[in-house]
Design an enzyme around this catalytic site. Structure first.
Site, mmCIF file in Angstrom:
data_model
loop_
_atom_site.group_PDB
_atom_site.id
_atom_site.type_symbol
_atom_site.label_atom_id
_atom_site.label_comp_id
_atom_site.label_asym_id
_atom_site.label_seq_id
_atom_site.Cartn_x
_atom_site.Cartn_y
_atom_site.Cartn_z
ATOM 1 N N LYS A 82 0.853 -1.198 0.000
ATOM 2 C CA LYS A 82 0.000 0.000 0.000
ATOM 3 C C LYS A 82 0.884 1.242 0.000
ATOM 4 O O LYS A 82 1.908 1.274 0.697
ATOM 5 C CB LYS A 82 -0.896 -0.034 1.245
ATOM 6 C CG LYS A 82 -1.974 1.053 1.302
ATOM 7 C CD LYS A 82 -2.824 0.878 2.564
ATOM 8 C CE LYS A 82 -3.935 1.924 2.667
ATOM 9 N NZ LYS A 82 -4.756 1.756 3.889
ATOM 10 N N SER A 157 -9.569 1.872 3.002
ATOM 11 C CA SER A 157 -8.711 2.599 2.101
ATOM 12 C C SER A 157 -7.687 1.720 1.373
ATOM 13 O O SER A 157 -7.096 2.170 0.408
ATOM 14 C CB SER A 157 -7.956 3.674 2.884
ATOM 15 O OG SER A 157 -7.104 3.084 3.847
ATOM 16 N N SER A 181 -9.639 -0.455 7.287
ATOM 17 C CA SER A 181 -9.105 -0.279 5.933
ATOM 18 C C SER A 181 -8.419 -1.507 5.344
ATOM 19 O O SER A 181 -8.115 -1.514 4.158
ATOM 20 C CB SER A 181 -8.130 0.906 5.911
ATOM 21 O OG SER A 181 -8.836 2.110 5.957
#
Lengths: 501, 140, 499
Positions: A82, A157, A181
């Site tokens: 990420k 996210s 997330s």
């Protein structure tokens, strides 16, 4: 092996094949890169993925093997990261304009551990800017689509990480979980996503959103892949004062150590014991979740019951305040954590500024997206003189209540079973204009975040129209290994039919 | 109801430039969010001081004794690396538009008075009412 | 070597100690000081960068003190120990648990946009600073925080940018917040010099105000004489010496008195002391509210100081200045004034201790250190820390004086030459051929010379003016260039004059 079958290997199988010389790291990387070239344009999972970079890293692993060096438990395995986790040699932008072009001077501790275990970093994945969102629509660069249904969001996210794995571009990925997330996008993309206990994985190099909640978590296609990643990245770190030892994680580098839980067991945990009692907050679920989700929840309950697990109804009152509590605390911390983006030392700087004030306000005004500004403003307000006690102070008090409520409940049951999300993945654009609606969809993931306890989301079924539905297990302190054991059992008896039904 | 002036004040504290259309939109959003968040105030809780990380409740996340590192020096970054991403530098320094007096005046220079006397020390005013234990508390 | 503390103790004592100084007779002056002291650690408060600055800009920085994304603070254990040591020395309550908080504001020398400090839960509470004259001033608290970097602003109009050096960023500080219990500029100066002496003796801080290692802000207010309620205060910054602290307070007290006399009111504000003019001026700019939005720093667990740790730290407490001062009086028989001067700094006290340990006469030793050595060092622009004369060499000289092999006059010359050249005592004596002559044969030659040259004094002496004996001693000392042993000389002169 064909490229498809290379991509189908579990992480441990792939690493073993590389270590044994059955396959090269370059072959493995190439299989994922080739597939990525086909599917990525329709998905948008990555913010940064350079073929040459990945192949070079893979080549280095192959050379190390050729020199006879011992390779780690992720030898040659590509892992997507990420883009809010610091990687040297690659950008780390948090999907924000304000960090455009930023290249960290140090790897995040989790990334360092991945490299030490022989993993090949496979690009940087998209996210909601600074992790603020539940759909990956808040990226400053582009949206990410759900590979299982491209008109749907992948969740957020960590939507890029979830989409990368779900679309077969990477076998596993790191995400970060502040309020859900990792778990929510895992649920939306049919993956296993673990939010480790707070402090289990070092936050050093994880770009802070809300420091008291943030934790890096693994996402993968199976509980065992997630477990392997967890075992590699977890452990106390001298660079993070809030990281800690726990369970039996204090043997760094030992591939058989099991952070957070019971003693080392066999690699195949399909015969691992299930809990004797799980708590189910049925009334909360019936009130808050859509019909598809309630149905899959009941089916999952049925599976556990059929496997000898007693299900005990529990009430979670304080936890129902989690959304408001979370948004006050997370945004307060975010407003402070994001003050460092001022255009002076790194990242974006407004060109037009003639005074210091203009430098600050324009750099931040132009560099941050709307959702980030919303959070900063809310966080600034709840900490401000005259409002601190009523908002931030009260939220901390409620957080204490949520924590002690879960502690009390978990002293009577071994885990809590509940949905990860109230609905299956929603259409792109559906909630992007209504932030409160978006916030409310996090209701089932937030309590574990506020309490700091481990929680895992796993694919448990499908909606009527074939969208993935994820269920969640909350566990006691240090129970990550147990949670993954239970998911592993569930997977082994339901694999192939898409869920518990 | 939140007023545009309130939003402007928060934006000012947070050094965020908000064009009017954004301000208008954020005002509406924040109004809704804050109304929702206000419900927290009706939650019955143990009264008393704000539990922060010192309180029993959060201690679960923080093992005792405290986490401290030995007083050992490690090599710092080279200046080239430290300055590498700065968009404006000057003679080994980070550079910002000149801090003119009107700006500098209201910024508190925390305890930095008495730095190099050959520098133009600019001070920041401090009138924070929440500061405990400044001798000001009892010096009024 | 300045003699701040002893001077100030003398001058404060000469005033009406303990009573408020009256400003123009109508107002009581009330002063509270906030002192920042940089802690003498090897590394910074939250990262491993060297705690050193003032060299090349931006050389001692890392991702943590530059505020890079993802970098986290980890507390330096030594900084906690030093704060506890200081708290123990000042009789503070050491809190078992203290908490770091973020103070949020934007400034270019504050990379994270917040300063990590302690707010609601400081590490030390209460305590007092003894002034050395029986009085003491209470403390509100002591807390630990990180220093900011340095901004260099352009001189008016000649440049368009400010330059930022972050070497000082993250240097550990303690802020020592005093009660508003001081009532005169002199007492404020005495308080600050007492505190300075204490932090130096503890080696918690080097106490250098010129370089900013020790910094002071003063809160100053007036109230009608005898009134209970305090008046509105102003906070004065940029006080980089004890003298300037006193000047600023005097100016500010007069300024406030004039305003009050005219029926005006004092604005609560921050004022800057201007060294050149001796005036304070308002720093007021925009009326933009400050709101630091303090909250507990979620990156840092609470600081825990167990009883055991506190006890271990207190057990290695160095001797404090006042303890040392009274030991010098009691063990060595020094006058209070000598003891105060020789405990001015830890380096000086250590020096004297080393000399007194083996010197034949500690009182004489004190005098030699205080008057001759310090005087000579000062003349050479040096102080005790850079003294070319080691305690051992000074002791050698004192021994020579004591056993009569060197006269006092030559002793002074020897100190001067040792300071100037850095040579050992023996080398200086050898080079100058200095030795005490007590051989009566040689003495008799010099005496005969003196008698021959001064017939009228000889006549007066013989007529009964025996006080002229000292005149002849002086003549012989001169002729012998100080080498004649005065003790042995007298009987020789007496005998010669009687003949």
């Amino acid at each position: 092996m064909s490229k498809t079958s290379l991509r189908d290997l579990s992480l441990s199988e792939a690493a073993l094949a590389v270590r044994n010389g059955e396959v090269t790291s370059v072959d493995l990387a190439d299989a994922f890169l080739s597939h990525s070239e086909q599917v990525e344009p329709g998905i948008g999972a990555f913010l940064h993925l350079e073929r040459d970079e990945v192949l070079q890293a893979a080549e280095e692993i192959d050379q190390r093997r050729a020199r006879g060096e011992a390779l780690g438990e992720l030898a040659g395995v590509p892992i997507a990261i990420k883009d809010n986790i610091a990687t040297t040699g690659m950008p780390t932008t948090c999907a924000s304009r304000i960090l455009e072009g930023h290249r960290p001077v140090r790897d995040a501790t989790a990334v360092r551990k991945l490299r030490e275990a022989g993993a090949v970093l496979f690009g940087k994945t998209n996210l909601d800017e600074f992790g603020m969102g539940s759909s990956t629509e808040n990226s400053a660069y582009h949206v990410t689509r759900n590979p299982l249904r491209v008109d749907r969001v992948p969740g957020g996210s960590s939507g890029g990480s979830a989409a990368a794995v779900a679309s077969g571009q990477a076998p596993a990925a790191l995400g970060s979980d502040t309020g859900g997330s990792v778990r929510q996008p895992a649920a939306f993309c049919g993956l296993v996503g673990l939010k480790p206990q707070y402090g289990r994985v070092s936050r050093s190099g994880l770009v802070a959103f809300a420091s008291s909640l943030d934790v890096i978590g693994p996402m993968g296609r199976s509980a065992e892949d997630v477990r392997l990643l967890l075992n590699v990245i977890s452990g106390p770190d001298s660079l993070d004062s809030t990281s800690r030892a726990g369970g039996s994680s204090s043997r760094p580098g030992d591939s058989t150590s099991r952070p957070g839980g019971s003693p080392t067991g066999p690699e195949n945990r399909a015969d691992a014991p299930l809990p004797s009692v799980l708590g189910i907050p049925r009334r909360w679920i019936e009130r808050g979740a859509g019909s598809d989700v309630v149905r899959v929840f009941e089916e999952t309950c049925e599976w556990f019951r059929a496997h000898g697990v007693e299900l005990r109804e529990i009430e979670l009152e304080a936890a129902e305040q989690a959304v408001a509590t979370y948004y006050v605390i997370a945004d307060a911390e975010a407003s402070s954590n994001l003050s460092r983006y001022d255009g002076v030392r790194f990242g974006y700087r407004a060109q037009s500024a003639e005074t210091l004030e203009e430098l600050y306000t324009r750099t931040r005004g132009e560099g941050f997206g709307l959702e980030v500004k919303r959070r900063i403003l809310l966080g600034t307000f709840v900490l401000s003189a005259g409002y601190y006690d009523a908002y931030y102070g009260q939220a901390q008090r409620v957080r204490s209540r949520i924590r002690s409520e879960l502690e009390t409940v978990l002293s009577g049951v071994e885990g809590i079973l509940l949905p990860t999300t109230p609905t299956p993945p929603f259409p792109l654009g559906q909630k992007s204009d209504d932030p409160l609606e978006m916030y409310l969809s996090d209701l089932y993931t937030l309590p574990a975040s506020l309490a700091g306890i481990p929680a895992v989301s796993f694919p448990a079924g499908q909606s009527e129209d074939g969208l993935p539905v994820g269920m969640q297990l909350y566990g006691r302190d240090d129970s990550e290994q147990d949670l993954l054991d239970w998911v592993s059992r569930f997977e082994s008896s339901t694999r192939g039919n898409g869920g518990a039904s | 109801m939140i007023t545009p002036d309130q939003v402007r004040q928060w934006a000012r504290l947070a050094r965020l430039d908000l064009p009017d259309p954004e301000l208008e939109r954020l005002q509406g959003d924040l109004d809704k969010i804050l109304e929702f968040v206000r419900a927290l105030q009706d939650v019955p809780v143990e009264s008393g001081s704000v539990p922060d990380s010192v309180s029993e409740s959060e201690r679960g996340n923080h093992p005792l004794p405290s986490v401290e590192r030995p007083d050992e020096v490690a090599p710092p970054l080279s200046r080239e690396v430290a300055l590498e991403e700065a968009r404006s530098t000057s003679d080994g320094h980070f550079a910002v538009p000149a801090v003119v007096e009107s700006e500098a005046q209201y910024e508190r220079r925390t305890g930095s008075a008495g730095g190099d006397s050959n520098e133009n020390t600019v001070l920041r005013e401090d009138s924070d009412s929440r500061e405990p234990g400044s001798s000001g508390d009892s010096n009024l | 070597m300045n003699a701040d503390f002893a001077d100030r103790q003398r001058s404060a004592k000469s005033e009406e100690s303990g009573k408020s100084a009256k400003v123009a007779g109508r107002y009581d002056l009330v002063i509270g000081l906030e002192v920042h002291a940089q802690l003498r650690t090897a590394s910074k408060l939250f990262c491993s960068c060297p705690n050193a600055f003032g060299h090349d800009p931006n050389r001692n920085v890392c991702p943590v003190c530059l505020g890079h994304p993802g970098a986290l603070p980890v507390l330096n254990t030594r900084a906690v120990d030093l704060a506890v040591l200081l708290g123990e020395a000042l009789g503070c309550e050491i809190r078992e648990t203290s908490v770091f908080a973020r103070k949020n504001y934007f400034y270019p020398d504050l990379p994270k946009g917040y300063q990590i400090s302690q707010f609601e839960h400081p590490i030390c509470v209460g305590g007092a600073v003894p002034l050395g004259d029986g009085r003491s001033v209470g403390l509100v608290r002591i807390h630990i925080e990180e220093d900011a970097g340095k901004s260099k602003h352009p001189e008016a109009g000649d440049d368009t940018e400010s330059r930022i050096d972050l070497n000082r960023c993250g240097v550990p500080l303690v802020e020592i917040v005093g009660q508003p219990e001081l009532h005169s500029a002199e007492d404020a100066g005495l308080y600050l010099s007492s505190l300075k002496r204490i932090v130096e003796f503890l080696d918690v801080c080097d106490g250098n105000m010129e370089e900013g290692s020790l910094r002071c802000d003063a809160n100053v207010s007036l109230k009608p004489a005898g009134a209970a309620e305090l008046g509105t205060r102003t906070e004065i910054k940029n006080l980089n010496s004890i003298r300037n602290l006193e000047r600023a307070i005097r100016f500010e007290a007069d300024r406030q008195a004039k305003i009050l006399d005219d029926g005006g009111t004092i604005d609560q504000e921050t004022r800057l002391f201007d060294e050149a003019s001796g005036r304070t001026r308002s720093m007021r700019g925009k009326e933009d509210a400050h709101d630091y939005r303090y909250f507990p720093d979620p990156d840092l667990p609470p600081v825990f100081v167990s009883d055991d740790r506190r006890t271990r730290i207190a057990a290695v407490m160095p001797e404090l200045p006042l303890q040392r001062q009274s030991r010098f009086e009691n063990s060595f028989g020094l006058s209070p004034d000598d003891a105060a001067v020789l405990t001015q700094t830890r380096a000086l006290a250590d020096y004297y201790d080393a000399v007194a340990e083996s010197a034949p006469d500690p009182v004489a030793a004190a005098n030699w250190v205080r008057t001759e050595l310090l005087g000579r060092l000062s003349a050479e622009g040096k102080d005790i820390t850079s003294s070319p004369v080691s305690p051992r060499e000074l002791t050698a000289l004192l021994k020579a004086l004591d056993d009569g092999t060197l006269s006092g006059k030559l002793g002074k010359a020897a100190v001067a030459e040792m300071v100037e050249t850095g040579d050992a005592f023996a080398v200086v004596v050898e080079r100058n051929g200095w030795k005490v002559v007590s051989d009566t044969g040689q003495l008799a030659v010099w005496v005969a010379e003196a008698i021959e040259k001064n017939p009228s004094e000889v006549a007066s002496y013989r007529a009964g003016k025996t006080s002229l004996l000292n005149f002849f001693v002086g003549q012989v000392m001169k002729a012998s260039r100080g080498q004649a042993d005065p003790g042995a000389l007298r009987p020789v002169i007496e005998k010669a004059l009687e003949d």
